[in-house]
Design an enzyme around this catalytic site. Structure first.
Site, PDB file in Angstrom:
ATOM      1  N   HIS B  58       0.829  -1.210   0.000  1.00  0.00           N
ATOM      2  CA  HIS B  58       0.000   0.000   0.000  1.00  0.00           C
ATOM      3  C   HIS B  58       0.865   1.263   0.000  1.00  0.00           C
ATOM      4  CE1 HIS B  58      -4.026   1.685   0.454  1.00  0.00           C
ATOM      5  NE2 HIS B  58      -3.491   2.597   1.251  1.00  0.00           N
ATOM      6  N   HIS B 104     -10.631   1.474  -0.783  1.00  0.00           N
ATOM      7  CA  HIS B 104     -10.850   1.092   0.615  1.00  0.00           C
ATOM      8  C   HIS B 104     -11.543  -0.271   0.632  1.00  0.00           C
ATOM      9  CE1 HIS B 104     -10.486   3.792   4.373  1.00  0.00           C
ATOM     10  NE2 HIS B 104      -9.393   3.917   3.641  1.00  0.00           N
TER      11      HIS B 104
END
Lengths: 235, 712, 83, 83
Positions: B58, B104
């Site tokens: 990420h 998300h």
């Protein structure tokens, strides 16, 4: 004529109301911060839409106690014009300037769309430019717009002609039997008697869930809301 | 392993670092060894946590960085390319647009409402961190199937658990995600003006929740996330730090299925009301001189924000965690450095002016505290209770983070894709027409008109049918900038005080990407461009969110590399460079990777906001033209894959003709500017029939088309 | 003295409770039989410092009347326990 | 047997409660001193028919786990009184 647009932390339609009055109509408008108290220099007060104080507990519950509200109540008591739009209407009910309460939409979901409204009763200085039984369209955007009042209050509002706007079908029909029955499709939130907007006894205070400031230019979908502001300016 | 009782200054010898500890911070054993070797000493538990967060997919894109370099990022219209909080493109007339897309997916699979809501909060912060006023949001979403099982599916699906088969889980995820986005967007007053929703088996337990935000900024008032000038103070602004989302960053790079147990604390909760105050305050101070840099605390909170700002400025930052406002009283250094509490920003300002900034935030009832100072030595030095608990050179956790060239392998399913012949379609169609449609009572079946019946089933499929029940839960009109129609090819938002408007579209034909990742990624770029052109806007630049499976699986890595190749070709031909974005790996349902989902968010400019072209027919007698080439392949189409449920994967998708699309763009934008075009609609999923139907909805007009000669 | 305060806020009988109806419907769908008249209200908890129980109760009552509830649509009950 | 059920749902201690924070702030502004750690949760009431107290409690507990609460961010308590 000078408009005061009250800004609570969490209001988000304050800019839209300011833009409609200042840019579209060209009248003087100022933002009034929620901690101020002096409204002397203002003619018209706008309580805009949004989520004042995050709308926690109940929509408008906390805004009701902000310092500016006492001055708004005094302003209204002097007969000067006050309009509560969406969250503003909820604040007007919470502080008692208008009767009843706005509770959660029957669908339990937020609803944002254009709706048809029937202009019912004269007597509000914000609606003189509309003619009785005229059908207009304005957008709504709320999660707690379901108007409730006990039976006595409802009867009083109907008898004294204080219901200014009613949700209606495109052809103007607006029927209501009872809250247990199936509510009509054109009623977006379950409001009793399809109520979309009411005024106080003297007609200087108007509360309405639909957003007139979002219906002031054809490029953004329609102009039926313009006359709310023009009515109070030129009478 | 209880961090509280841990001596955070202790340098752990390698054998003291257990596999469970490494799993908790998300580091592989070889990565840990490499970090220790680069540091030249043993690491503390805090340093372990920081390396785990900063070396996650990420944050450092270790499996994708090598390939992302192939994407075009240059262009006169690009004022800020990848590497900052958000990309920025010049719209002309003194207006620039900051925009970015983020994913998300994993938090939304665990807690859909808060997962989606905090996604909105985070992407909005990325935009106003650049000094831009957020004016619009988009939500490209993907879920498992939502319609009841058909007879055909009943026979096919066996290994999914019953909650997924009965679609109950999907309905719970859809209503949670949509109401979470509505809650945050509506409360903060930024309109959600568009997006997509698609339903496919591959997303059954791993929804794709991408969120995009756009904001406007004056080109010479852009703020950057940078630290400079040793001695200058570092300010922590916004909500207090709590334990939410610990391991959020590493969590996003951890495979969902196995690690569900350690998710307990990973749910972050958003406070949109508080962020509205933070937004107004940050836009106010963005114009104050004395401001050096501003950055959102995103994944890996304090850690990533401070070290990225320092790395960009070639300096270091020394921080004292005792000064960090805390929500719980006994937070460890480890928890404070990795906490993902929402609504927090980091600022660097000129020494001596910090009190002016702290006062400005006070007016908005916000905490603003000096928690650190810029230092010349390019390291991140963290002190807690008077003792250094972490000291890491910036380069180790930014540019020298691992960069893998992972192996790739052509997936078996690719060779199994058979060509789709007309008789296959006819056979599948006759089977489907005998089945009762899933909402038979309201479905006007056309027994003797098979094509009409198939068209109605297409229009009723959730991938194509109206998304009104979703977007009417979003306030898509606040800020009175949205130009209707609200469900056209692209969303259009005017720039108040200026003549022009910006147009935005998010697209990804994920089933086509499954059949051929390179061609599918090209289609994604072309579809976004066609959607902008259809409303009269010139495509300028993109942001992108690349949602893929596990990069350690060579077949997934092949899908990823091919998608990048396809994107590069199309972006180059259309001159729409990449200005930033996000990569999300480890998206899987029961060990199977989700369809390759490279979501493209493309921004364009409409010279005159009053001249938006809509898709609806306007007058009878108007002539209908098809512009550009027509692709007759049904590969990856909703008709073949979902309505007919053809098992062979519906054939190979054909490669879009990029030169033709450039010609169409120039032709259409010219004729539209000259007012010759009454309406225009992109031929998308569902083909010409669905497109013509959508053009007549709500107009009272019909249309007549002679199609027999089209195939020659 | 420190008290733990619990305030139970429920919608008044004559006010429609769409949330309660939706939950009742969902319970039936999930096979929970025999659960009826579902109503959903608010449950507030906080701590209060006061000399004695009476002044604590008076303070909480005043807060309920003024802010925590809307008498037009809600009723409330208070429960105090010494913390 | 018929029982009156009360379910008290509150956000877990570690999880942020923005609503509680805003109410606490408002109470302080209104001069209600000494009211701290405000948390706002849900208060559900309904009736249940069951042979005995145990099976009633088991049924309500199951309903809480499956529908009435979100175990990821909420805790709950149940109170049964014979109706």
């Amino acid at each position: 004529m000078k408009f005061g647009v009250v800004v609570f932390p969490g209001s988000n339609c304050d800019h839209d109301a300011y833009y409609a009055v200042r840019r579209v109509i060209g009248e003087d408008a100022r933002f009034v911060w929620h901690t101020e108290r002096d409204l002397e220099s203002y003619d018209v007060i706008i309580l805009p839409g949004g989520f004042s104080y995050g709308d926690y507990l109940r929509a408008g519950a906390i805004a009701r106690f902000s310092p500016i509200l006492e001055s708004v109540i005094a302003h209204a008591k002097k007969g000067k014009p006050v309009i509560g739009i969406c969250n503003g209407f909820q604040v007007l009910c919470e502080c008692g300037l208008l009767p009843g309460a706005l509770i959660r939409n029957r669908s339990l979901k937020f609803s944002c769309k254009w709706v048809n409204l029937r202009y019912e009763a004269t007597g509000s200085i914000f609606t003189e430019r509309y003619y009785v039984n005229e059908i207009v369209s304005m957008p709504i955007a709320h999660g707690e717009g379901n108007y409730f009042a006990d039976n006595e209050t409802l009867a009083m509002l109907e008898d004294t002609g204080r219901i200014v706007w009613r949700y209606c079908a495109p052809d103007g029909t607006s029927e209501w039997s009872s809250s247990d029955a199936e509510i009509p499709a054109y009623n977006p939130n379950g409001s009793l008697n399809n109520i979309a907007g009411i005024r106080n006894e003297f007609g200087n205070v108007l509360g309405m869930m639909p957003h007139p400031e979002r219906a002031c230019e054809s490029v953004t979908g329609g102009m039926d809301g313009l006359r709310i502001f023009e009515s109070v300016i030129n009478g | 392993m209880n961090q509280r009782a841990f001596d955070e200054t202790l340098h752990l010898s390698p054998d003291a670092v257990s596999d469970e500890m490494l799993a908790r911070v998300g580091l592989a054993r070889d990565e840990y060894d490499r970090a220790r070797e680069m540091m030249g000493r043993d690491l503390t538990i805090v340093e372990l946590g920081i390396f785990g967060a900063m070396w996650s997919e990420h944050c450092c894109y270790k499996s994708s960085r090598l390939h992302l370099k192939k994407l075009p990022t240059k262009g006169a219209q690009v004022l800020q390319g990848p590497g900052e909080n958000a990309g920025i493109v010049d719209l002309g007339e003194g207006t620039a647009v900051a925009f970015k897309i983020e994913s998300h997916n994993h938090p939304s699979a665990v807690e859909p409402f808060q997962g989606a809501a905090t996604g909105i909060g985070g992407i909005i912060r990325d935009v106003f961190a650049m000094g831009a006023r957020p004016i619009a949001l988009m939500d490209p979403l993907r879920f498992g199937p939502i319609t009841p099982l058909t007879a055909h599916e009943e026979a096919e699906i066996d290994d999914l658990d019953d909650e997924v088969k009965t679609r109950a889980r999907t309905r719970y995820l859809v209503s949670g995600v949509v109401s979470g986005i509505a809650h945050y967007g509506n409360c903060i007053g930024v309109p959600t003006v568009g997006g997509e929703i698609m339903f496919d088996d591959s997303y059954s337990t791993n929804p794709i929740v991408n969120v995009l935000c756009l904001g406007t900024v004056n080109p010479d008032e852009i703020v950057r996330g940078i630290a400079r000038g040793s001695g200058n103070p570092v300010l922590y602004v916004g909500a207090k730090t709590g334990r939410d989302g610990i391991q959020g960053a590493t969590f996003a790079s951890v495979n969902l299925a196995e690690d569900a147990s350690i998710d307990r604390p990973a749910v972050q909760v958003g406070d949109p009301f508080y962020e509205k105050l933070l937004l107004e305050a940050c836009l106010e101070i963005a114009k104050m001189d004395g401001l050096i840099g501003m950055q959102d605390m995103g994944a890996a909170g304090l850690t990533s924000s401070t070290c990225e700002m320092a790395a960009r400025g070639g300096v270091g930052i020394e921080m004292d965690l005792d000064k960090v406002p805390q929500r719980a009283d006994d937070l460890t250094a480890y928890e404070m450095m990795l906490s993902e509490s929402q609504e927090r920003m980091v600022l660097t300002v000129e020494r001596g002016r910090e009190s002016e900034f702290i006062e400005a935030f006070k007016k908005w009832d916000l905490d603003a505290v000096e928690v650190g100072v810029v230092i010349d030595d390019p390291v991140m030095r963290i002190k807690h209770k008077g003792v250094v608990v972490a000291e890491i050179p910036n380069n180790l956790i930014t540019e020298d983070a691992p960069e893998y060239d992972r192996p790739t392998k052509v997936p078996e399913y690719i060779s199994a894709i058979a060509e789709l012949h007309p008789e296959d379609v006819v056979r599948a169609a006759t089977r489907v027409l005998e089945e009762r449609p899933f909402h038979a009572d309201t479905f006007p079946s056309q027994p003797n008109q098979p094509c009409a019946d198939l068209l109605l089933r297409l229009l009723a499929h959730p991938n194509i049918s109206s998304k009104r029940i979703v977007f009417e839960q979003y306030d898509h009109m606040v800020r009175t900038g949205t130009i209707p129609p609200y469900d056209g090819d692209a969303a259009v938002v005017r720039i108040k005080g200026k003549k022009h408007a910006l147009a935005i579209s998010t697209d990804c034909p994920s089933k086509v990407c499954y059949l051929d990742p390179e061609v599918g990624a090209m289609w994604a770029v072309c579809e976004a461009a066609r959607n902008l052109i259809a409303v009269g806007a010139r495509p300028l630049a993109i942001t992108n969110c690349l949602n893929f499976g596990n990069p350690e699986d060579p077949e997934v890595m092949w899908q990823f590399v091919k998608s990048i190749d396809g994107m590069s070709k199309a972006l180059g031909a259309l001159d729409t460079p990449v200005t930033g974005g996000n990569v999300s790996f480890y998206n899987e349902t029961m060990r199977f990777a989700v369809n390759p989902t490279p979501v493209i968010g493309m921004v364009g400019v409409l010279p005159d906001a009053e001249k938006r072209v809509s898709q609806s027919f306007r007058a009878s007698g108007n002539r209908i033209f098809i512009v550009g080439d027509t692709d007759y392949s049904l590969a990856g189409s909703t008709l073949a894959c979902y309505v007919l449920q053809h098992e062979a994967g519906c054939g190979h998708p054909s490669r879009p003709d990029l030169e033709m699309l450039v010609l169409c763009r120039d032709f259409l934008l010219k004729t539209m500017a000259d007012g010759m075009i009454e309406s225009c609609h992109d031929i998308g999923d569902g083909g010409l029939a669905v497109t013509a139907a959508e053009m007549s909805f709500g107009t009272g007009f019909g249309c007549e088309m002679e199609v027999s000669g089209m195939m020659e | 003295m420190k008290f733990k305060v619990e305030v139970f806020v429920s919608t008044r009988k004559d006010v429609l409770d769409p949330q309660g109806k939706a939950v009742e419907h969902a319970l039936a769908n999930l096979g929970f039989s025999g659960m009826t008249e579902v109503r959903v209200g608010k449950y507030l908890t906080f701590f209060i410092d006061a000399e004695n129980r009476e002044s604590a109760m008076a303070g909480v009552d005043d807060a309920c009347e003024k802010l925590l509830t809307n008498p037009i649509i809600e009723d409330y009950e208070i429960n105090l326990t010494e913390a």
